[in-house]
Design a protein around this motif. Structure first.
Motif, PDB file in Angstrom:
ATOM      1  N   GLY A 122      -1.693 -23.339 -12.794  1.00 29.04           N
ATOM      2  CA  GLY A 122      -1.938 -23.312 -14.230  1.00 29.04           C
ATOM      3  C   GLY A 122      -3.248 -22.648 -14.575  1.00 29.04           C
ATOM      4  O   GLY A 122      -3.340 -21.879 -15.543  1.00 29.04           O
ATOM      5  N   ARG A 123      -4.288 -22.921 -13.786  1.00 30.46           N
ATOM      6  CA  ARG A 123      -5.594 -22.286 -14.000  1.00 30.46           C
ATOM      7  C   ARG A 123      -5.498 -20.768 -13.899  1.00 30.46           C
ATOM      8  O   ARG A 123      -6.086 -20.023 -14.695  1.00 30.46           O
ATOM      9  CB  ARG A 123      -6.580 -22.853 -12.970  1.00 30.46           C
ATOM     10  CG  ARG A 123      -8.042 -22.365 -13.067  1.00 30.46           C
ATOM     11  CD  ARG A 123      -8.315 -21.089 -12.264  1.00 30.46           C
ATOM     12  NE  ARG A 123      -7.684 -21.057 -10.956  1.00 30.46           N
ATOM     13  CZ  ARG A 123      -8.229 -21.564  -9.852  1.00 30.46           C
ATOM     14  NH1 ARG A 123      -9.397 -22.168  -9.879  1.00 30.46           N
ATOM     15  NH2 ARG A 123      -7.571 -21.452  -8.681  1.00 30.46           N
ATOM     16  N   ASP A 124      -4.731 -20.279 -12.919  1.00 32.31           N
ATOM     17  CA  ASP A 124      -4.589 -18.836 -12.735  1.00 32.31           C
ATOM     18  C   ASP A 124      -3.886 -18.189 -13.936  1.00 32.31           C
ATOM     19  O   ASP A 124      -4.212 -17.058 -14.320  1.00 32.31           O
ATOM     20  CB  ASP A 124      -3.819 -18.539 -11.453  1.00 32.31           C
ATOM     21  CG  ASP A 124      -4.615 -18.899 -10.204  1.00 32.31           C
ATOM     22  OD1 ASP A 124      -5.839 -19.101 -10.320  1.00 32.31           O
ATOM     23  OD2 ASP A 124      -3.999 -18.983  -9.117  1.00 32.31           O
ATOM     24  N   ILE A 125      -2.944 -18.903 -14.524  1.00 36.09           N
ATOM     25  CA  ILE A 125      -2.281 -18.388 -15.723  1.00 36.09           C
ATOM     26  C   ILE A 125      -3.261 -18.316 -16.884  1.00 36.09           C
ATOM     27  O   ILE A 125      -3.248 -17.351 -17.674  1.00 36.09           O
ATOM     28  CB  ILE A 125      -1.063 -19.270 -16.075  1.00 36.09           C
ATOM     29  CG1 ILE A 125       0.071 -19.026 -15.073  1.00 36.09           C
ATOM     30  CG2 ILE A 125      -0.581 -19.025 -17.500  1.00 36.09           C
ATOM     31  CD1 ILE A 125       0.687 -17.642 -15.127  1.00 36.09           C
ATOM     32  N   LEU A 126      -4.139 -19.295 -17.006  1.00 39.71           N
ATOM     33  CA  LEU A 126      -5.172 -19.242 -18.047  1.00 39.71           C
ATOM     34  C   LEU A 126      -6.094 -18.040 -17.818  1.00 39.71           C
ATOM     35  O   LEU A 126      -6.484 -17.353 -18.767  1.00 39.71           O
ATOM     36  CB  LEU A 126      -5.990 -20.532 -18.063  1.00 39.71           C
ATOM     37  CG  LEU A 126      -5.265 -21.829 -18.425  1.00 39.71           C
ATOM     38  CD1 LEU A 126      -6.261 -22.994 -18.439  1.00 39.71           C
ATOM     39  CD2 LEU A 126      -4.571 -21.721 -19.772  1.00 39.71           C
ATOM     40  N   LYS A 127      -6.434 -17.784 -16.561  1.00 41.43           N
ATOM     41  CA  LYS A 127      -7.312 -16.659 -16.237  1.00 41.43           C
ATOM     42  C   LYS A 127      -6.680 -15.320 -16.600  1.00 41.43           C
ATOM     43  O   LYS A 127      -7.384 -14.350 -16.919  1.00 41.43           O
ATOM     44  CB  LYS A 127      -7.650 -16.663 -14.743  1.00 41.43           C
ATOM     45  CG  LYS A 127      -8.735 -17.650 -14.339  1.00 41.43           C
ATOM     46  CD  LYS A 127      -9.098 -17.444 -12.869  1.00 41.43           C
ATOM     47  CE  LYS A 127     -10.320 -18.236 -12.487  1.00 41.43           C
ATOM     48  NZ  LYS A 127     -10.716 -17.994 -11.071  1.00 41.43           N
ATOM     49  N   LYS A 128      -5.352 -15.257 -16.559  1.00 42.16           N
ATOM     50  CA  LYS A 128      -4.640 -14.022 -16.899  1.00 42.16           C
ATOM     51  C   LYS A 128      -4.538 -13.804 -18.407  1.00 42.16           C
ATOM     52  O   LYS A 128      -3.929 -12.816 -18.847  1.00 42.16           O
ATOM     53  CB  LYS A 128      -3.236 -14.046 -16.297  1.00 42.16           C
ATOM     54  CG  LYS A 128      -3.210 -13.920 -14.780  1.00 42.16           C
ATOM     55  CD  LYS A 128      -1.766 -13.910 -14.255  1.00 42.16           C
ATOM     56  CE  LYS A 128      -1.719 -13.716 -12.755  1.00 42.16           C
ATOM     57  NZ  LYS A 128      -0.326 -13.696 -12.240  1.00 42.16           N
ATOM     58  N   GLY A 142      -0.188 -22.268 -19.605  1.00 37.04           N
ATOM     59  CA  GLY A 142      -0.724 -22.984 -18.458  1.00 37.04           C
ATOM     60  C   GLY A 142       0.068 -24.237 -18.146  1.00 37.04           C
ATOM     61  O   GLY A 142       0.316 -24.564 -16.976  1.00 37.04           O
ATOM     62  N   ALA A 143       0.482 -24.956 -19.193  1.00 40.32           N
ATOM     63  CA  ALA A 143       1.256 -26.184 -18.994  1.00 40.32           C
ATOM     64  C   ALA A 143       2.633 -25.887 -18.409  1.00 40.32           C
ATOM     65  O   ALA A 143       3.098 -26.591 -17.505  1.00 40.32           O
ATOM     66  CB  ALA A 143       1.383 -26.931 -20.318  1.00 40.32           C
ATOM     67  N   VAL A 144       3.293 -24.849 -18.922  1.00 37.10           N
ATOM     68  CA  VAL A 144       4.623 -24.486 -18.426  1.00 37.10           C
ATOM     69  C   VAL A 144       4.545 -24.066 -16.957  1.00 37.10           C
ATOM     70  O   VAL A 144       5.360 -24.490 -16.123  1.00 37.10           O
ATOM     71  CB  VAL A 144       5.247 -23.377 -19.289  1.00 37.10           C
ATOM     72  CG1 VAL A 144       6.525 -22.838 -18.650  1.00 37.10           C
ATOM     73  CG2 VAL A 144       5.543 -23.899 -20.699  1.00 37.10           C
ATOM     74  N   ALA A 145       3.558 -23.245 -16.629  1.00 36.56           N
ATOM     75  CA  ALA A 145       3.404 -22.803 -15.239  1.00 36.56           C
ATOM     76  C   ALA A 145       3.103 -23.985 -14.316  1.00 36.56           C
ATOM     77  O   ALA A 145       3.649 -24.072 -13.209  1.00 36.56           O
ATOM     78  CB  ALA A 145       2.290 -21.761 -15.146  1.00 36.56           C
ATOM     79  N   THR A 146       2.253 -24.901 -14.766  1.00 35.58           N
ATOM     80  CA  THR A 146       1.919 -26.077 -13.966  1.00 35.58           C
ATOM     81  C   THR A 146       3.138 -26.967 -13.772  1.00 35.58           C
ATOM     82  O   THR A 146       3.384 -27.472 -12.672  1.00 35.58           O
ATOM     83  CB  THR A 146       0.786 -26.876 -14.643  1.00 35.58           C
ATOM     84  OG1 THR A 146      -0.345 -26.029 -14.856  1.00 35.58           O
ATOM     85  CG2 THR A 146       0.361 -28.056 -13.784  1.00 35.58           C
TER      86      THR A 146
END
Length: 560
Positions: free
Chosen positions: A43-49, A56-60
């Protein structure tokens, strides 16, 4: 709870039987907290992108379906609370539903008695899954990055694998020792050599990766129509379940207005029914607002007594009134949230002795403990609080090997026997009886608290029937006692749910003197190792502060 499930839960908690201090994590650009460090990093990596809190929540959540199969899921359901940086909030209800062929006596024998384990360990115990629909609906409305981009990391984790940890390994060995009880779980954790992956080895789930790839490419319809739906329906038919392709095609997640309350200068936004968490938590916060904390010392005997009595009253109202709003349009939500009611309930508390719960009135159905929660905030201050579940640890213990995921056993959250309520906690009140397409009542309590009109606290927990109370006490710890998020999470907590009539408490954290004093007041006490596995974030002065409950083992708060 069955003995076999209790044994599994004990095993899963082997290395986390008590709460110890956990480090608070800081960040300036965003924060993800979940029960899996791998999922939090995803999720953090999605936020960074450049993704927002919903991305981030969906990816996590999809990553947890790979790394935390005891509760992370695409075979279950849950709830999501979203608040944007300006304090505007909404919620998404993706709770499972009863199949079209469901009846209110489907788990009873010819004598009208509950068939043992039938509503938890059978294909009929599986509710129509909602997770994919809920994540897709929330992302479609509020996501920023493309859907495919936020689902892909989970596919990579499933296909390429991740490092097997001791918690998963212990679960695998448990299932291996119970071949008769869990035949479908026998090779779930195996590698290509048909042996359980050892800790430190790489566990790959290619079948789950294929299913996730279809969801990536076709979104909602990738799960509820087409190839996946056909295989799922065929599995149900083969194993005695009643979910059909029609059930899947009809399923939709629902965006609902949050229930909203206040505690002093704070605004509390939470899930409405069929989650009972928001209404019950706000009701208890209203009661606590009547207290003069200058004379009620934190965690003193009078404090614990008052909190327990508040819980007793709020849970009694929960059992009497709450259910699926689409089947119970006259639920008195405004009445339950009214601060005037809180004053009446507080006035009825005797500070010298315990009230007695009456099973001839109404009670509270037990729920499985193995839910999971994640909290996310992005650099702009948008926030997501998401709780979802399979019900028991590893749900029904039934897995479609072609699809690669485990099914829930959420039908057990319905009242199984109309009109019958017992002192042990079985309830038979009408609002939560089984009906086709009805969503079962839940205790999941994802919460976002606003301060000065902006997201301030994001919190939630697993724990079945204890969720509401663990989240409630953590919110109170932050708002009233000004605790940092790590201390608020680790502080001693108790649980009372009206029926059974007892206080559950974290036995390593309550003093012997307090225990004896509570017993002398008429309370029945039961000590346990822990309550909840809270995942929280506080956002203040441009800094994100996150913490994962120390009892979660593999959990982590990851900021950047």
């Amino acid at each position: 709870m069955s003995l076999r499930l209790s044994s599994l839960l004990l095993l899963l908690c082997l290395f986390s039987t008590a709460k110890f201090s956990t480090a608070q994590t800081y960040g300036r650009n965003g924060m993800v907290v979940s029960t899996s460090s791998v999922a939090s990093e995803t999720g953090r990596d999605i936020l960074k992108k450049g993704g927002n809190a919903v991305d981030g929540a969906v990816a996590t959540a999809f990553a947890l379906a790979v790394t935390h199969p005891s509760a992370g899921n695409i075979g279950g359901g849950g709830f999501l609370v979203y608040m944007d940086a300006n304090g505007e909030a909404t919620t998404f209800d993706f709770r499972e539903k009863a199949p079209l062929k469901a009846t209110n006596d489907m788990f009873l024998d010819e004598n009208g008695d509950l068939i043992e384990n039938s509503n938890h360990f059978s294909a009929k115990a599986i509710g129509v899954p909602g997770t994919v629909a809920g994540l897709y609906k929330a992302h479609s409305k509020y996501g920023k990055l493309p859907w495919k981009e936020v689902v892909q990391p989970a596919i990579d984790l499933a296909t390429n694998g991740f490092i097997m940890n001791w918690s998963l390994y212990n679960a695998a060995k448990y299932f291996e020792s119970k071949p008769t009880e869990y035949p479908m779980m026998q090779d779930f954790f195996n590698n290509h050599s048909n042996a359980i992956v050892e800790p430190g080895g790489v566990w790959r789930q290619p079948e789950l990766g294929k299913t996730l790839s279809i969801i990536r490419d076709k979104g909602h319809n990738g799960f509820y129509k087409g190839e996946v739906a056909k295989k799922l329906a065929a599995f149900m038919k083969e194993n005695g379940g009643i979910i059909t392709e029609k059930d899947l095609a009809k399923y939709e997640a629902i965006e609902r207005k949050p229930v909203v309350g206040t505690y002093k200068d704070y605004q509390i936004c939470a899930m409405p029914p069929p989650s009972s968490g928001g209404v019950t938590l706000i009701s208890m916060m209203n009661m606590m607002e009547q207290v003069n904390f200058d004379t009620l010392e934190f965690n003193s005997t009078p404090y614990v007594h008052f909190v327990a009595e508040s819980m007793r009253r709020a849970y009694a109202n929960r059992a009497k009134h709450l259910g699926d709003p689409d089947f119970n349009p006259d639920m008195p939500i405004d009445f339950l949230l009214d601060k005037a009611l809180a004053k009446e309930l507080v006035a009825d508390i005797d500070m010298t002795k315990a009230t007695k719960s009456d099973s001839s009135n109404f009670g509270q159905m037990p729920e499985g403990d193995n839910t999971t929660h994640l909290s996310v905030m992005d650099k702009d201050g948008n926030a997501v609080s998401l709780t979802y579940t399979l019900e028991y640890a590893y749900g029904s213990g039934m897995v479609d090997k072609e699809l690669g995921f485990i099914f829930n056993n959420e039908m057990g959250d319905f009242n199984p026997k109309p009109g019958v309520t017992t002192s042990t906690g079985q309830i038979g009140t009408k609002p939560n009886l089984i009906e086709p397409e009805k969503r079962m009542l839940s205790s999941m309590t994802p919460v976002i608290v606003a301060k000065d009109g902006k997201p301030y606290l994001v919190i939630g927990s697993p724990g079945g029937r204890t969720i509401i109370n663990t989240v409630f006490q953590t919110v109170l710890n932050v708002l009233e006692f000004e605790m940092e998020i790590d201390n608020a999470i680790e502080a001693m907590k108790i649980h009372h749910q009206w029926l059974p009539d007892r206080i559950m408490y974290e036995e390593l954290l309550m003093s012997p003197d307090t225990r004896e004093a509570l017993k002398s007041m008429g309370h029945d006490l039961r000590g346990i190792s822990r309550l909840g596995q809270l995942m929280g974030i506080i956002y203040e002065d441009g800094i994100f502060k996150g913490a994962s409950d120390s009892s979660s083992g593999e959990g982590a708060a990851v900021g950047y």
